[in-house]
Motif scaffolding. Structure first.
Motif, PDB file in Angstrom:
ATOM      1  N   ARG B  84       2.788   6.304   4.354  1.00 58.87           N
ATOM      2  CA  ARG B  84       1.509   7.016   4.321  1.00 58.87           C
ATOM      3  C   ARG B  84       1.469   8.141   5.348  1.00 58.87           C
ATOM      4  O   ARG B  84       0.926   9.204   5.102  1.00 58.87           O
ATOM      5  N   TYR B  92       4.232   1.298  -3.143  1.00 60.05           N
ATOM      6  CA  TYR B  92       5.157   0.156  -3.126  1.00 60.05           C
ATOM      7  C   TYR B  92       5.309  -0.445  -4.515  1.00 60.05           C
ATOM      8  O   TYR B  92       4.345  -0.524  -5.277  1.00 60.05           O
ATOM      9  N   CYS B 125       6.352  -4.166  -1.537  1.00 61.48           N
ATOM     10  CA  CYS B 125       5.327  -4.946  -0.834  1.00 61.48           C
ATOM     11  C   CYS B 125       5.234  -6.336  -1.442  1.00 61.48           C
ATOM     12  O   CYS B 125       5.862  -6.632  -2.461  1.00 61.48           O
ATOM     13  N   LYS B 127       2.080  -9.390  -1.923  1.00 62.28           N
ATOM     14  CA  LYS B 127       0.650  -9.638  -1.717  1.00 62.28           C
ATOM     15  C   LYS B 127       0.325 -11.121  -1.848  1.00 62.28           C
ATOM     16  O   LYS B 127       1.003 -11.947  -1.257  1.00 62.28           O
ATOM     17  N   ASN B 130       0.249 -13.300   1.240  1.00 60.21           N
ATOM     18  CA  ASN B 130       1.470 -13.295   2.035  1.00 60.21           C
ATOM     19  C   ASN B 130       1.892 -11.852   2.248  1.00 60.21           C
ATOM     20  O   ASN B 130       3.040 -11.470   2.015  1.00 60.21           O
ATOM     21  N   ASP B 131       0.916 -11.059   2.695  1.00 60.64           N
ATOM     22  CA  ASP B 131       1.092  -9.614   2.773  1.00 60.64           C
ATOM     23  C   ASP B 131       2.329  -9.218   3.562  1.00 60.64           C
ATOM     24  O   ASP B 131       2.559  -9.709   4.673  1.00 60.64           O
ATOM     25  N   ASN B 132       3.094  -8.311   2.999  1.00 62.59           N
ATOM     26  CA  ASN B 132       4.263  -7.807   3.698  1.00 62.59           C
ATOM     27  C   ASN B 132       4.696  -6.483   3.085  1.00 62.59           C
ATOM     28  O   ASN B 132       4.317  -6.180   1.946  1.00 62.59           O
ATOM     29  N   VAL B 133       5.447  -5.707   3.856  1.00 54.96           N
ATOM     30  CA  VAL B 133       5.920  -4.406   3.379  1.00 54.96           C
ATOM     31  C   VAL B 133       7.329  -4.138   3.902  1.00 54.96           C
ATOM     32  O   VAL B 133       7.695  -4.593   4.976  1.00 54.96           O
ATOM     33  N   HIS B 161      11.956  -4.792  13.427  1.00 55.87           N
ATOM     34  CA  HIS B 161      11.227  -5.683  12.528  1.00 55.87           C
ATOM     35  C   HIS B 161      12.249  -6.255  11.554  1.00 55.87           C
ATOM     36  O   HIS B 161      12.596  -5.614  10.571  1.00 55.87           O
ATOM     37  N   LYS B 163      13.992  -8.232   8.622  1.00 56.25           N
ATOM     38  CA  LYS B 163      13.580  -8.680   7.291  1.00 56.25           C
ATOM     39  C   LYS B 163      14.482  -9.824   6.839  1.00 56.25           C
ATOM     40  O   LYS B 163      15.691  -9.798   7.091  1.00 56.25           O
ATOM     41  N   THR B 177       8.939 -10.679   7.416  1.00 56.42           N
ATOM     42  CA  THR B 177       9.265  -9.753   8.512  1.00 56.42           C
ATOM     43  C   THR B 177       9.016 -10.458   9.831  1.00 56.42           C
ATOM     44  O   THR B 177       7.916 -10.983  10.048  1.00 56.42           O
ATOM     45  N   ALA B 178       9.988 -10.482  10.700  1.00 54.04           N
ATOM     46  CA  ALA B 178       9.810 -11.051  12.042  1.00 54.04           C
ATOM     47  C   ALA B 178       9.879  -9.908  13.050  1.00 54.04           C
ATOM     48  O   ALA B 178      10.805  -9.096  13.008  1.00 54.04           O
ATOM     49  N   ILE B 179       8.898  -9.831  13.955  1.00 57.80           N
ATOM     50  CA  ILE B 179       8.855  -8.669  14.857  1.00 57.80           C
ATOM     51  C   ILE B 179       9.685  -8.934  16.126  1.00 57.80           C
ATOM     52  O   ILE B 179       9.308  -8.584  17.243  1.00 57.80           O
TER      53      ILE B 179
END
Lengths: 314, 314
Positions: B84, B92, B125, B127, B130-133, B161, B163, B177-179
């Motif tokens: 964006r 996505y 993405c 949804k 279990n939101d993720n991108v 991040h 994946k 995704t783990a930060i």
């Protein structure tokens, strides 16, 4: 109880109790029966003072307080004043240990005159591959034991660095530290999540976000690194507002902390020692797993602990 | 393969593949057989550009590259240029999805002249609560599927991040995704742990700290908030040096990440896509639970993905 102001007559106390934390310093003058006859606070916490500035900070907060018959006044101090970067390092007692022995480990820093005789209580550490430290909380735990004789179980002390301690009477068996409060702050301020947390964080969606985050943390405390990213993804994909995201982050962290300590929580209510609003959030999350939190007045607890350390019953 | 420099003759390419990330931009010119005839990189990552600066950045990195017979040159782009805040948002695809359909979701930003015809691939993405991108990793996953037809299993992509994606051929079923990498940085820089991490972090004790931290994280991934504080307590109580503490923190975070994804790891080696030194650490920790990591060349994988998206076999 008197607060000290210029022009007041001198306050006569039997001894003085001091909770000297990183950010603040709080002092109470007590009479021979243990009643509070004086109370004062100062922003001169350990974190703001050089070593040589402690005596003056103490004298300032105790201006106007004297011992009966003009003798020296004992000042019993707990907290970060005894840290390595504090006034004088008070070595740790090692858990498991009986907290009624705190006074034996106290150190006595020098004052420029003999009006006050300060003693700083030790903290408690834990070794054998499970390194941990506390300073100040041990005195609160002794206070809790004094206020609730015979209590045995886990105690939760929410905060920047939350402590979970297993207490049996005055004995501390084991404890751990979760950096929950600090984690919220560093992620909010410095991580990619800050983009989702820019705006009004206290809006009406905060409570919903908190409940959702707490449920996620309780259910899967091992997934924290993954669930944190859902704050960001939730705002990108689902239009989550900053207040919802702040609530979710707060709930996720507290839920994860409580979820990871679930095996310690029994039938009895868990005493919560900390700020009242934070304890209310912890009590809410404990309720989500059918447990009960019981908020203790933090001031009452620390004062009871300083009294107990000096040998008074609550 | 030529790198473009002033004075070189023009390079003729059939099309151009671009990996446009947050920090950098990397371009390859390919001939009709899919061989690389040109390669160039630029520090003009998405994070450093305003929307209107993308065309110039692309023209710069492709200076000297032309299509055969002076026609327009297709430029296929993956990564954060499609975010964006990037050049032009590429919506996505929603997982589960077949990555061989990426090209159908591409968007076509305008260029001031007709020499280059850019297309930006979509991200993926997830949804339903279990939101993720992801953006860029989907192209690497398509590349892996192209290089290893028939592969089915979990893929780990370590980084800022990380994946974890479940791939079946060219289909992505689920991802998280783990930060982890960002967590290391924010804690090292901004938390109380920074006091234990001041000094030489790459000293000889780092490896021991890493192994200890990884074991702790693997064993108790649900205890991350608690185990993090042991970095601080270890330096206060046990004289742990900054290099040991840095290793412990890194190992603890990677161990926690892998431990929390243990249920996804089967008998087959886990493909690792990321920087080679980081993938080596992940492979070491996978080895500690009897699993195997298999480092993939990240460049090879992304290039294979861009080729596959355009319809080339690997």
């Amino acid at each position: 109880m008197h607060r000290c102001r210029e022009g007041f007559v001198a306050i006569i106390a039997e001894w003085v109790a001091v909770d000297w934390g990183t950010s603040n310093l709080r002092a109470w003058g007590l009479d021979s029966g243990g009643a509070v006859v004086f109370e004062n606070t100062s922003p001169k916490g350990m974190g703001k003072l050089q070593r040589e500035e402690f005596p003056t900070a103490l004298a300032e907060v105790l201006a106007g307080v004297s011992a009966a018959n003009d003798g020296a006044l004992d000042v019993l101090i707990c907290g970060m004043a005894g840290a390595r970067q504090g006034w004088l390092e008070a070595p740790y007692l090692e858990a498991p240990t009986d907290l009624s022995g705190l006074i034996a480990g106290a150190v006595r820093p020098a004052m420029p005159d003999g009006r006050f005789v300060p003693a700083i209580l030790p903290g408690v550490c834990q070794k054998n591959g499970n390194d941990n430290v506390m300073r100040g909380e041990e005195t609160q735990l002794l206070g809790l034991a004094s206020l609730r004789p015979g209590f045995s179980g886990v105690v939760c002390m929410p905060g920047t660095h939350s402590k979970w301690a297993q207490l049996s009477g005055t004995k501390i068996d084991h404890f751990s530290t979760a950096i929950t409060g600090e984690m919220f702050e560093v992620l909010r301020t410095h991580s990619v999540l800050r983009h989702s947390l820019a705006g009004d964080l206290d809006g009406p969606a905060r409570a919903d976000g908190f409940a959702a985050g707490a449920a996620a943390g309780l259910e899967r405390p091992e997934q924290l690194l993954g669930q944190l990213f859902q704050v960001r993804a939730g705002s990108l994909l689902s239009g989550r507002t900053p207040d919802w995201c702040a609530g979710f982050l707060s709930g996720l962290l507290i839920g994860t902390e409580i979820g990871s300590n679930r095996h310690l929580i029994g039938e009895a209510p868990v005493p919560l020692i900390g700020s009242a609003p934070l304890c209310a959030l912890y009590a809410q999350v404990l309720g989500m797993i059918g447990a009960k939190g019981e908020t203790q007045d933090a001031t009452e607890v620390v004062l009871a602990g300083l009294k107990a350390a000096r040998g008074f019953a609550a």
